[in-house]
Design a protein around this motif. Structure first.
Motif, PDB file in Angstrom:
ATOM      1  N   ARG A 112       0.837  -1.200   0.000  1.00  0.00           N
ATOM      2  CA  ARG A 112       0.000   0.000   0.000  1.00  0.00           C
ATOM      3  C   ARG A 112       0.869   1.245   0.000  1.00  0.00           C
ATOM      4  NH1 ARG A 112      -1.427   3.218   3.843  1.00  0.00           N
ATOM      5  NH2 ARG A 112      -1.022   1.764   5.535  1.00  0.00           N
ATOM      6  N   ARG A 113       1.889   1.263   0.836  1.00  0.00           N
ATOM      7  CA  ARG A 113       2.793   2.418   0.876  1.00  0.00           C
ATOM      8  C   ARG A 113       3.526   2.592  -0.456  1.00  0.00           C
ATOM      9  NH1 ARG A 113       5.231   4.055   5.742  1.00  0.00           N
ATOM     10  NH2 ARG A 113       6.308   5.521   4.367  1.00  0.00           N
ATOM     11  N   LYS A 114       4.004   1.490  -1.049  1.00  0.00           N
ATOM     12  CA  LYS A 114       4.685   1.572  -2.347  1.00  0.00           C
ATOM     13  C   LYS A 114       3.723   2.103  -3.418  1.00  0.00           C
ATOM     14  CE  LYS A 114       8.322   0.675  -3.135  1.00  0.00           C
ATOM     15  NZ  LYS A 114       9.497   1.576  -3.067  1.00  0.00           N
ATOM     16  N   SER A 115       2.486   1.628  -3.408  1.00  0.00           N
ATOM     17  CA  SER A 115       1.499   2.116  -4.371  1.00  0.00           C
ATOM     18  C   SER A 115       1.248   3.606  -4.176  1.00  0.00           C
ATOM     19  CB  SER A 115       0.180   1.355  -4.238  1.00  0.00           C
ATOM     20  OG  SER A 115       0.344   0.024  -4.630  1.00  0.00           O
ATOM     21  N   ASN A 116       1.091   4.025  -2.930  1.00  0.00           N
ATOM     22  CA  ASN A 116       0.856   5.444  -2.659  1.00  0.00           C
ATOM     23  C   ASN A 116       2.012   6.302  -3.162  1.00  0.00           C
ATOM     24  OD1 ASN A 116      -1.520   4.687  -1.453  1.00  0.00           O
ATOM     25  ND2 ASN A 116      -0.853   5.080   0.639  1.00  0.00           N
ATOM     26  N   MET A 117       3.245   5.850  -2.921  1.00  0.00           N
ATOM     27  CA  MET A 117       4.410   6.599  -3.399  1.00  0.00           C
ATOM     28  C   MET A 117       4.432   6.639  -4.930  1.00  0.00           C
ATOM     29  SD  MET A 117       7.486   5.636  -0.749  1.00  0.00           S
ATOM     30  CE  MET A 117       7.078   3.960  -0.295  1.00  0.00           C
ATOM     31  N   GLY A 118       3.999   5.553  -5.548  1.00  0.00           N
ATOM     32  CA  GLY A 118       3.919   5.515  -7.011  1.00  0.00           C
ATOM     33  C   GLY A 118       2.885   6.487  -7.552  1.00  0.00           C
ATOM     34  N   TYR A 119       1.731   6.596  -6.881  1.00  0.00           N
ATOM     35  CA  TYR A 119       0.702   7.548  -7.302  1.00  0.00           C
ATOM     36  C   TYR A 119       1.226   8.980  -7.217  1.00  0.00           C
ATOM     37  CZ  TYR A 119      -2.524   3.616  -6.567  1.00  0.00           C
ATOM     38  OH  TYR A 119      -3.148   2.397  -6.596  1.00  0.00           O
ATOM     39  N   VAL A 120       1.925   9.283  -6.138  1.00  0.00           N
ATOM     40  CA  VAL A 120       2.492  10.619  -5.960  1.00  0.00           C
ATOM     41  C   VAL A 120       3.505  10.921  -7.071  1.00  0.00           C
ATOM     42  CG1 VAL A 120       3.948  12.051  -4.455  1.00  0.00           C
ATOM     43  CG2 VAL A 120       2.054  10.718  -3.471  1.00  0.00           C
ATOM     44  N   ALA A 121       4.394   9.959  -7.346  1.00  0.00           N
ATOM     45  CA  ALA A 121       5.405  10.162  -8.393  1.00  0.00           C
ATOM     46  C   ALA A 121       4.742  10.350  -9.756  1.00  0.00           C
ATOM     47  CB  ALA A 121       6.370   8.975  -8.421  1.00  0.00           C
ATOM     48  N   LEU A 122       3.703   9.569 -10.030  1.00  0.00           N
ATOM     49  CA  LEU A 122       2.999   9.701 -11.307  1.00  0.00           C
ATOM     50  C   LEU A 122       2.347  11.076 -11.422  1.00  0.00           C
ATOM     51  CD1 LEU A 122       1.960   8.539 -13.977  1.00  0.00           C
ATOM     52  CD2 LEU A 122       0.051   7.547 -12.683  1.00  0.00           C
ATOM     53  N   GLN A 123       1.725  11.538 -10.341  1.00  0.00           N
ATOM     54  CA  GLN A 123       1.109  12.859 -10.360  1.00  0.00           C
ATOM     55  C   GLN A 123       2.156  13.939 -10.605  1.00  0.00           C
ATOM     56  OE1 GLN A 123      -1.735  13.739  -7.230  1.00  0.00           O
ATOM     57  NE2 GLN A 123      -1.062  15.874  -7.189  1.00  0.00           N
ATOM     58  N   GLN A 124       3.295  13.823  -9.961  1.00  0.00           N
ATOM     59  CA  GLN A 124       4.369  14.795 -10.157  1.00  0.00           C
ATOM     60  C   GLN A 124       4.847  14.796 -11.602  1.00  0.00           C
ATOM     61  OE1 GLN A 124       7.092  13.454  -7.113  1.00  0.00           O
ATOM     62  NE2 GLN A 124       6.378  14.989  -5.647  1.00  0.00           N
ATOM     63  N   ARG A 125       4.955  13.611 -12.176  1.00  0.00           N
ATOM     64  CA  ARG A 125       5.406  13.510 -13.575  1.00  0.00           C
ATOM     65  C   ARG A 125       4.392  14.155 -14.517  1.00  0.00           C
ATOM     66  NH1 ARG A 125       8.305  11.450 -17.730  1.00  0.00           N
ATOM     67  NH2 ARG A 125       7.451   9.798 -19.038  1.00  0.00           N
ATOM     68  N   ILE A 126       3.122  13.889 -14.314  1.00  0.00           N
ATOM     69  CA  ILE A 126       2.080  14.490 -15.161  1.00  0.00           C
ATOM     70  C   ILE A 126       2.086  16.008 -15.007  1.00  0.00           C
ATOM     71  CG2 ILE A 126      -0.416  14.702 -15.518  1.00  0.00           C
ATOM     72  CD1 ILE A 126      -0.564  11.659 -14.754  1.00  0.00           C
ATOM     73  N   LEU A 127       2.167  16.478 -13.771  1.00  0.00           N
ATOM     74  CA  LEU A 127       2.188  17.922 -13.545  1.00  0.00           C
ATOM     75  C   LEU A 127       3.426  18.575 -14.150  1.00  0.00           C
ATOM     76  CD1 LEU A 127       0.797  18.143  -9.904  1.00  0.00           C
ATOM     77  CD2 LEU A 127      -0.343  18.855 -12.029  1.00  0.00           C
ATOM     78  N   SER A 128       4.562  17.871 -14.150  1.00  0.00           N
ATOM     79  CA  SER A 128       5.767  18.446 -14.758  1.00  0.00           C
ATOM     80  C   SER A 128       5.575  18.627 -16.257  1.00  0.00           C
ATOM     81  CB  SER A 128       7.009  17.600 -14.452  1.00  0.00           C
ATOM     82  OG  SER A 128       7.074  16.459 -15.274  1.00  0.00           O
TER      83      SER A 128
END
Length: 187
Positions: free
Chosen positions: A126-142
């Motif tokens: 769950r923690r790994k998935s959450n960190m992945g969601y955050v990284a994906l959001q950051q990538r999209i926003l970049s």
């Protein structure tokens, strides 16, 4: 190989030797050579992969033949076509080896089993998935908010070792720019 996985999990949750031995018993080891596919578009995706050694990329090739790189994965990272893995459908991505690779493979059924049996591992994923969601959001926003130079500088800051291991053409594809644009950014 198992020590790398244990260290990785224990960044989030401690494990006893017995717990780790149980977890490890659900993984299989695979070794692949540079240029081999770990996941190939159109094929089933029964496993998720923890990278012990080497470097891989996950990419999609559009109808015009242009490759779009979604992810690089080096030691201590996970990689897969997660849509295909979790939905048990055929891959839309290719995951191929940029170097010789050693991975630990985890089937979806084994993942579900160890998560059901050990709350610690369910918490870990769950923690790994959450960190992945955050990284994906950051990538999209970049992509929405940063120009090519900003995306380049962010990638260089986050993963400087990647630039020593990945050809510039692939870095350019990951950043969504041409090789020529990347050359201008690096001079």
């Amino acid at each position: 190989m198992s020590i790398e996985l244990r260290k990785h999990i224990e960044k989030i949750t401690p494990l006893s030797d017995k717990e780790f031995d149980y977890i490890l018993s659900h993984f299989t080891t695979r070794k692949l050579k540079k240029h081999q596919f770990l996941v190939q578009e159109g094929n089933s995706v029964p496993n998720d992969f923890f990278v012990v050694k080497g470097l891989l990329k996950a990419s999609f090739t559009n109808t015009e033949g242009k490759e779009h790189i979604l992810q690089f994965a080096m030691e201590d990272w996970w990689i897969c076509d997660y849509q295909a893995y979790f939905n048990q459908t055929n891959a839309t991505l290719n995951v191929d080896c940029l170097e010789d690779v050693e991975v630990l493979s985890l089937s979806l059924s084994n993942r579900e089993k160890i998560c059901a049996d050990l709350h610690k591992i369910e918490h870990f994923f769950r923690r790994k998935s959450n960190m992945g969601y955050v990284a994906l959001q950051q990538r999209i926003l970049s992509f929405m908010n940063s120009d090519a130079k900003g995306r380049y500088e962010q990638l260089l800051k986050q993963y400087p070792s990647l630039f020593q291991r990945v050809p510039k053409t692939l870095i350019a594809s990951y950043l969504g720019v041409s090789r020529e644009t990347l050359s201008r950014l690096t001079t």
